[in-house]
Design a protein around this motif. Structure first.
Motif, PDB file in Angstrom:
ATOM      1  N   VAL A   2       0.839  -1.188   0.000  1.00  0.00           N
ATOM      2  CA  VAL A   2       0.000   0.000   0.000  1.00  0.00           C
ATOM      3  C   VAL A   2       0.877   1.241   0.000  1.00  0.00           C
ATOM      4  O   VAL A   2       1.902   1.295   0.697  1.00  0.00           O
ATOM      5  N   ASP A   3       0.491   2.225  -0.804  1.00  0.00           N
ATOM      6  CA  ASP A   3       1.180   3.515  -0.876  1.00  0.00           C
ATOM      7  C   ASP A   3       0.256   4.567  -0.267  1.00  0.00           C
ATOM      8  O   ASP A   3      -0.816   4.857  -0.807  1.00  0.00           O
ATOM      9  N   ILE A   4       0.671   5.121   0.881  1.00  0.00           N
ATOM     10  CA  ILE A   4      -0.138   6.082   1.620  1.00  0.00           C
ATOM     11  C   ILE A   4       0.153   7.486   1.102  1.00  0.00           C
ATOM     12  O   ILE A   4       1.303   7.900   1.016  1.00  0.00           O
ATOM     13  N   HIS A  31       4.045   2.068   2.602  1.00  0.00           N
ATOM     14  CA  HIS A  31       4.984   3.100   2.153  1.00  0.00           C
ATOM     15  C   HIS A  31       4.316   4.465   2.116  1.00  0.00           C
ATOM     16  O   HIS A  31       3.119   4.592   1.827  1.00  0.00           O
ATOM     17  N   ALA A  32       5.114   5.508   2.394  1.00  0.00           N
ATOM     18  CA  ALA A  32       4.692   6.889   2.182  1.00  0.00           C
ATOM     19  C   ALA A  32       5.896   7.694   1.716  1.00  0.00           C
ATOM     20  O   ALA A  32       7.006   7.522   2.240  1.00  0.00           O
ATOM     21  N   GLU A  56      -0.050   4.607  12.254  1.00  0.00           N
ATOM     22  CA  GLU A  56      -1.049   3.966  11.391  1.00  0.00           C
ATOM     23  C   GLU A  56      -0.375   3.042  10.382  1.00  0.00           C
ATOM     24  O   GLU A  56      -0.855   1.937  10.103  1.00  0.00           O
ATOM     25  N   MET A  57       0.736   3.479   9.825  1.00  0.00           N
ATOM     26  CA  MET A  57       1.456   2.639   8.864  1.00  0.00           C
ATOM     27  C   MET A  57       1.922   1.337   9.507  1.00  0.00           C
ATOM     28  O   MET A  57       1.797   0.257   8.923  1.00  0.00           O
ATOM     29  N   VAL A  58       2.453   1.439  10.717  1.00  0.00           N
ATOM     30  CA  VAL A  58       2.908   0.243  11.426  1.00  0.00           C
ATOM     31  C   VAL A  58       1.727  -0.677  11.724  1.00  0.00           C
ATOM     32  O   VAL A  58       1.825  -1.912  11.618  1.00  0.00           O
ATOM     33  N   GLN A  87      10.005   7.945   2.636  1.00  0.00           N
ATOM     34  CA  GLN A  87      10.940   8.733   1.833  1.00  0.00           C
ATOM     35  C   GLN A  87      10.544  10.203   1.981  1.00  0.00           C
ATOM     36  O   GLN A  87       9.394  10.561   1.734  1.00  0.00           O
ATOM     37  N   GLU A  88      11.518  11.040   2.368  1.00  0.00           N
ATOM     38  CA  GLU A  88      11.214  12.444   2.637  1.00  0.00           C
ATOM     39  C   GLU A  88      12.407  13.330   2.297  1.00  0.00           C
ATOM     40  O   GLU A  88      13.549  12.896   2.345  1.00  0.00           O
TER      41      GLU A  88
END
Length: 294
Positions: free
Chosen positions: A62-64, A130-131, A147-149, A161-162
């Motif tokens: 999933v890509d958030i 992923h985000a 939430e991702m975890v 990635q930032e």
């Protein structure tokens, strides 16, 4: 091929661009086009990340905050026909754009409308969560990471990635470009956003309970013609509700700085560079509930 949009997968949290707590960048047509170009430019670095996490065929990803494309095309290639790819975004305009892109590219993906901090997606069900370039724009950073975890299955991987806007420079130096950068940073920092979030990704994942956490840092250099070369004035224009109304320059002053930055970036000798960070870690499974890696 299907590009399914699920309006019930999470709260329909369409963003109000005038709210200081919202996502910083507007979902205008130029912004959507910029995001599509950005997805292509960042593909090589994202491929390196996906190599590290060893995303196997048949897995669920999933890509958030996927926007119009995000990394959905890269995930689709990795998981194969037996896998499943989901893209989530809080903006229905972005979801519709992603649906159209999926049709054009023949991407078999699912799309969900929902807030990144409360997605409504099934818990402990994704092998890869992923985000990218989401946390720098929002205030609810820890809630989103938690939430991702929660979405990752035991043994699954969460990855971020930032950028780090504390390192964002141009060469040769240009006072108008630098003034616009300083203004952008000043205003966004005043709203509580963390513009140096890139360097903190590893510790965010560790604090969220992940193990085998790793990180990598890159410098993305741009020259005229690169999609990211005009990022600064495009960001400032897209986030004009923050960048003009909340500070001293006003709309006219912002328009002048944006125009002067574009003029500088059109010069054939202009370059920019920005720090780009990646971090990833694994959710402990039943056979390894131990401590975090050093």
């Amino acid at each position: 091929m299907t590009a399914e949009t699920s309006m019930s997968a999470g709260p329909a949290a369409a963003r109000n661009q005038d709210e200081p707590v919202g996502y910083a960048l507007a979902a205008s047509r130029p912004e959507r086009q910029r995001l599509l170009a950005q997805a292509e430019q960042l593909s090589p670095l994202t491929e390196q990340l996906l190599d590290q996490v060893d995303l196997a065929p048949g897995t669920q990803a999933v890509d958030i905050g996927c926007g119009p494309l995000g990394i959905l095309h890269l995930l689709r290639k990795r998981v194969g026909n037996a896998g499943q790819v989901t893209g989530l975004d809080a903006d229905p305009v972005m979801i519709e754009c992603a649906r159209q892109v999926a049709i054009e590219r023949r991407l078999e993906i699912d799309l969900a409308l929902g807030d990144a901090s409360s997605t409504g997606l099934p818990r402990s069900s994704f092998d890869f969560v992923h985000a990218r370039l989401l946390l720098v724009n929002i205030l609810t950073i820890r809630e989103v990471v938690e939430e991702m975890v929660a979405l990752a299955r035991p043994g699954g991987v969460a990855a971020l990635q930032e950028v780090d806007l504390e390192y964002f420079v141009c060469e040769p130096p240009d006072p108008e470009w630098e003034a616009l950068r300083d203004l952008f940073v000043e205003v966004h920092r005043a709203t509580g956003r963390d513009l140096a979030i890139g360097r903190r990704l590893e510790w965010l994942l560790r604090d969220a309970g992940l193990v085998d956490v790793h990180s990598a840092a890159h410098i993305v250099k741009t020259v005229p013609g690169d999609p990211w070369h005009t990022n600064l004035p495009c960001w400032a224009q897209s986030a004009r509700a923050l960048t003009s109304e909340a500070n001293r320059v006003g709309d006219a002053g912002l328009a002048r700085l944006v125009a002067e930055a574009h003029e500088y970036l059109a010069r054939p000798d202009s370059t920019t560079a920005i720090a780009f960070w990646q971090a990833w870690g694994r959710k402990p499974d039943s056979t390894n509930q131990g401590g975090r890696t050093p």
